[in-house]
Design a protein around this motif. Structure first.
Motif, PDB file in Angstrom:
ATOM      1  N   GLY A  63       0.959  -1.162  -0.027  1.00 56.73           N
ATOM      2  CA  GLY A  63       0.002  -0.013   0.118  1.00 56.73           C
ATOM      3  C   GLY A  63       0.983   1.300   0.089  1.00 56.73           C
ATOM      4  N   ALA A  64       2.034   1.209  -0.661  1.00 56.02           N
ATOM      5  CA  ALA A  64       2.904   2.364  -0.676  1.00 56.02           C
ATOM      6  C   ALA A  64       2.295   3.535  -0.973  1.00 56.02           C
ATOM      7  N   MET A  74       3.445   7.340  -1.021  1.00 59.80           N
ATOM      8  CA  MET A  74       4.260   7.840  -2.069  1.00 59.80           C
ATOM      9  C   MET A  74       3.436   8.182  -3.419  1.00 59.80           C
ATOM     10  N   SER A  75       4.269   8.637  -4.461  1.00 58.32           N
ATOM     11  CA  SER A  75       3.677   9.129  -5.658  1.00 58.32           C
ATOM     12  C   SER A  75       3.078   7.563  -6.345  1.00 58.32           C
ATOM     13  N   ASN A  76       2.175   7.961  -7.335  1.00 60.71           N
ATOM     14  CA  ASN A  76       2.075   6.528  -8.187  1.00 60.71           C
ATOM     15  C   ASN A  76       3.307   6.028  -8.954  1.00 60.71           C
ATOM     16  N   VAL A  77       4.148   7.330  -9.455  1.00 54.64           N
ATOM     17  CA  VAL A  77       5.103   6.936 -10.015  1.00 54.64           C
ATOM     18  C   VAL A  77       6.199   6.147  -9.070  1.00 54.64           C
ATOM     19  N   ALA A  78       6.343   6.383  -7.983  1.00 51.33           N
ATOM     20  CA  ALA A  78       7.256   5.738  -7.034  1.00 51.33           C
ATOM     21  C   ALA A  78       6.804   4.601  -6.905  1.00 51.33           C
ATOM     22  N   TYR A  79       5.384   4.335  -6.875  1.00 50.42           N
ATOM     23  CA  TYR A  79       4.964   3.081  -6.506  1.00 50.42           C
ATOM     24  C   TYR A  79       5.206   2.285  -7.727  1.00 50.42           C
TER      25      TYR A  79
END
Lengths: 389, 266
Positions: A63-64, A74-79
């Motif tokens: 669930g990051a 975190m952002s969806n890009v990081a995820y």
């Protein structure tokens, strides 16, 4: 020998924030040092490395991209980058994380009550509780609306009956998000806890693909659950599709990880394998394959980066997510097949990760919406004409 | 306790280093930078000590380097350090170990300290001079290349071990002191994802040499006692020779002859 470096031909790194780069880097190190040394053994045995779940949880992977309840926020890009690194390890590892986060924690957060969130989310972030998602049935995959699972009202809550198939994490899950049709008509989501009488999970054996992942069948035989286990915010199949949209997003990124692992292996192999009197990388037909691979990886990276930015902005449409999933899994599978060709006979043994990724991607291509269904989603979006039936 | 970690950002050990055509330095384009691996042991030992000491203990990272150094500082903060001081001054580019040590020592002094951890050496230039010089400048004891660390209950003394030829050396020292950390001291933790998000909000104080009250002409490159005259790339490896189509005895004889007459190693 030089360690793995994520290919970045188009210098996409410069488009990422420092946190996004750091997120990818920390998960990459973990996969490299802790997961890759054990994966082939688990793949042979057909087991998921459950012993590593606490470490994945400690990294904060589950669930990051969600906030609150101990999630990293975190952002969806990081995820996405996190999912890419996990799948560079194995599609089974990324699937575990996708199911836990996108298919179980996400619906509890989005459709659940405060009590349900408090009960499950912190424990799921810590990896102490495992979740699964039961939508697909033996006879209903691409057309989930036809499902036979039923939820009947009874005095104290609901009685569930039905069978769910191809459920990742099924037999190891402490809680299942089960979708069933209610007497009033709409499909709704219910939390079914492990140990509830009438609820059982059986593992599916004989898999050639996703061997390092638990895949089960869930049987619901007059399972009585209390009213408070209904996810009250669920309103029809639409809610289930919202969950799938989250998971498909993570697949679009994850597939690049598997493709990168295959490309990296093929590139190294081609550079060191001598045929006649020079490395095979020096032959035009091999270069053509390698160039196709890195070109498709680069295009796929830019596609999901933009998809992630749209998602962070709250503007990502389901048909855009479909394009990410459809394209990236397709090219990843083609890259795995080409890598296997370049490796010759070595392409079929597990001294190299290529055949494992290749077999896994065969699953990834048809789960979470088959390649063909995603094609039709995009087709409907651009023509206005649904061509599903 | 005020726990300090001295951290250096270095090129990743897997980066292929190319020397500039004119021999004035290395090509920095495309280099991936990381925390010097020995400094990771220092960060981990500092965090373990903080967890043990409890109370209002803090871990402060002190690092000298250009703007890009911040990314490595943030990684240490993501691992769990509380704050950082970044000494960033173009005059330090090309400064010798003593100059860098002076800047770090002053930054540490201004911050306050009870104990200092550093990597035993940076893995780029491998001088292994800065930690010892910082300890000298702060006038505190130092033990370098430690593989074990223990602290007394009252935190007045530390007992550390060093691996030496054929055995181990155990040293007790009063505190404050500086310790240079060796591989095997601990297992550095991974920066966690929530840790990365928290690190964004942790304070990183940037100071230049003037801000530390130091003279760039003395501490910076201009005042260096040591100057690197030229960087020379390693010679290209020559192609090997394979002895083929001979019986073992004959091949052995030929191999010995080549090692003696051509390679001149026996």
């Amino acid at each position: 020998m030089k360690g793995f470096e994520a290919p970045d031909f188009m210098a996409m790194d410069g488009l990422l924030t420092p946190e996004e780069r750091a997120a990818g880097a920390t998960v990459r190190s973990w996969v490299e040092e802790r997961f890759l040394p054990v994966i082939e053994e688990h793949n042979r045995a057909g087991t998921f490395p459950m012993e590593l779940v606490p470490e994945v949880a400690k990294l904060g992977v589950f669930g990051a991209n969600m906030s609150g309840y101990g999630c990293a926020g975190m952002s969806n890009v990081a995820y996405g980058l996190i999912m890419q690194e996990l799948e560079r390890g194995d599609s089974g590892l990324r699937s575990f994380a996708s199911v836990q986060g996108a298919l179980c924690m996400y619906p509890i957060l989005t459709f659940g009550t405060d009590a349900q969130r408090e009960k499950w989310l912190p424990a799921m972030v810590r990896g102490e509780k495992i979740g699964c998602f039961g939508l697909t049935e033996p006879d209903f995959g691409s057309d989930p609306g036809g499902m036979r699972s039923r939820a009947r009202r009874s005095g104290k809550g609901y009685v569930l009956n039905g069978t769910k198939m191809w459920i990742t994490n099924g037999s190891v899950a402490d809680v299942a998000v089960v979708w069933a049709r209610t007497e009033e008509g709409p499909v709704r989501g219910f939390l079914v806890e492990r140990g509830t009488p009438g609820y059982s999970a059986r593992d599916i054996k004989g898999k050639f693909s996703m061997r390092a992942s638990v895949t089960s069948e869930l049987v619901l035989d007059n399972v009585e659950i209390p009213e408070e286990n209904l996810l009250p915010g669920t309103e029809g199949l639409r809610s289930a599709l919202m969950c799938l949209n989250q998971a498909r997003y993570s697949i679009a990124w994850g597939a690049i990880g598997a493709a990168m692992a295959c490309y990296d292996t093929a590139l190294r192999y081609a550079g060191s394998r001598i045929v006649f009197d020079k490395p095979v990388a020096g032959y035009q037909l091999v270069q053509q394959k390698l160039v196709w691979m890195i070109t498709e990886i680069s295009k796929a990276q830019l596609l999901v980066l933009q998809l992630g930015r749209l998602k962070d902005d709250g503007r990502a449409r389901p048909d855009q997510v479909s394009m990410g999933k459809m394209n990236n899994v397709h090219i990843a599978l083609e890259i795995a097949r080409m890598a296997r060709d370049i490796l010759g006979a070595n392409g079929i043994i597990d001294e190299y990760p290529v055949a494992r990724h290749l077999c896994n991607l065969e699953t990834v291509k048809t789960y979470e919406g088959t390649h063909d269904i995603h094609t039709l989603v995009i087709g409907e979006a651009i023509t206005g004409l649904g061509a599903y039936r | 306790m005020k726990i300090i970690v001295i951290l250096k950002q270095v090129p990743d050990s897997e980066t292929k280093i190319k020397v500039k055509g004119d021999g004035s330095g290395i090509e920095t384009d495309g280099i991936k930078y990381v925390i010097s691996p020995y400094d990771e042991y220092a960060v981990e030992e500092a965090l373990k000590l903080k967890e043990k000491a409890g109370g209002d203990s803090t871990v402060t990272v002190v690092s000298a380097g250009p703007d890009r150094t911040v990314e490595s500082i943030r990684t240490a903060l993501a691992m769990g350090a509380d704050a950082a001081v970044h000494v960033n001054d173009p005059a330090l580019e090309g400064a010798d170990s003593l100059g860098v040590a002076r800047a770090l020592a002053k930054a540490i002094q201004d911050n306050g300290f009870d104990i200092i951890f550093a990597g035993k050496q940076g893995i780029d230039q491998d001088n292994s001079q800065v930690p010892s010089a910082v300890a000298e400048l702060l006038d505190i004891p130092q033990v370098n290349i430690i593989a074990k660390f223990e602290i007394t209950e009252d935190k007045s003394k530390a007992t550390v071990s060093r691996r030496i030829e054929g055995g181990e050396e155990t040293i007790e020292t009063s505190l404050p002191a500086l310790f240079g950390c060796e591989k095997g001291l601990n297992e550095p933790r991974y920066a966690s994802l929530p840790g990365i998000m928290k690190a964004k909000k942790k304070p990183v104080k940037t100071v230049d040499l003037a801000g530390l009250g130091l003279d760039a002409g003395e501490v910076g490159a201009a005042g260096s006692h040591v100057k690197i005259l030229k960087w020379i790339p390693l010679p290209e490896r020559q192609a090997g020779k394979i002895l083929q189509g001979m019986e073992t005895a004959e091949a052995s004889k030929e191999l010995v002859r080549l090692l003696r007459e051509e390679a001149k190693v026996i």
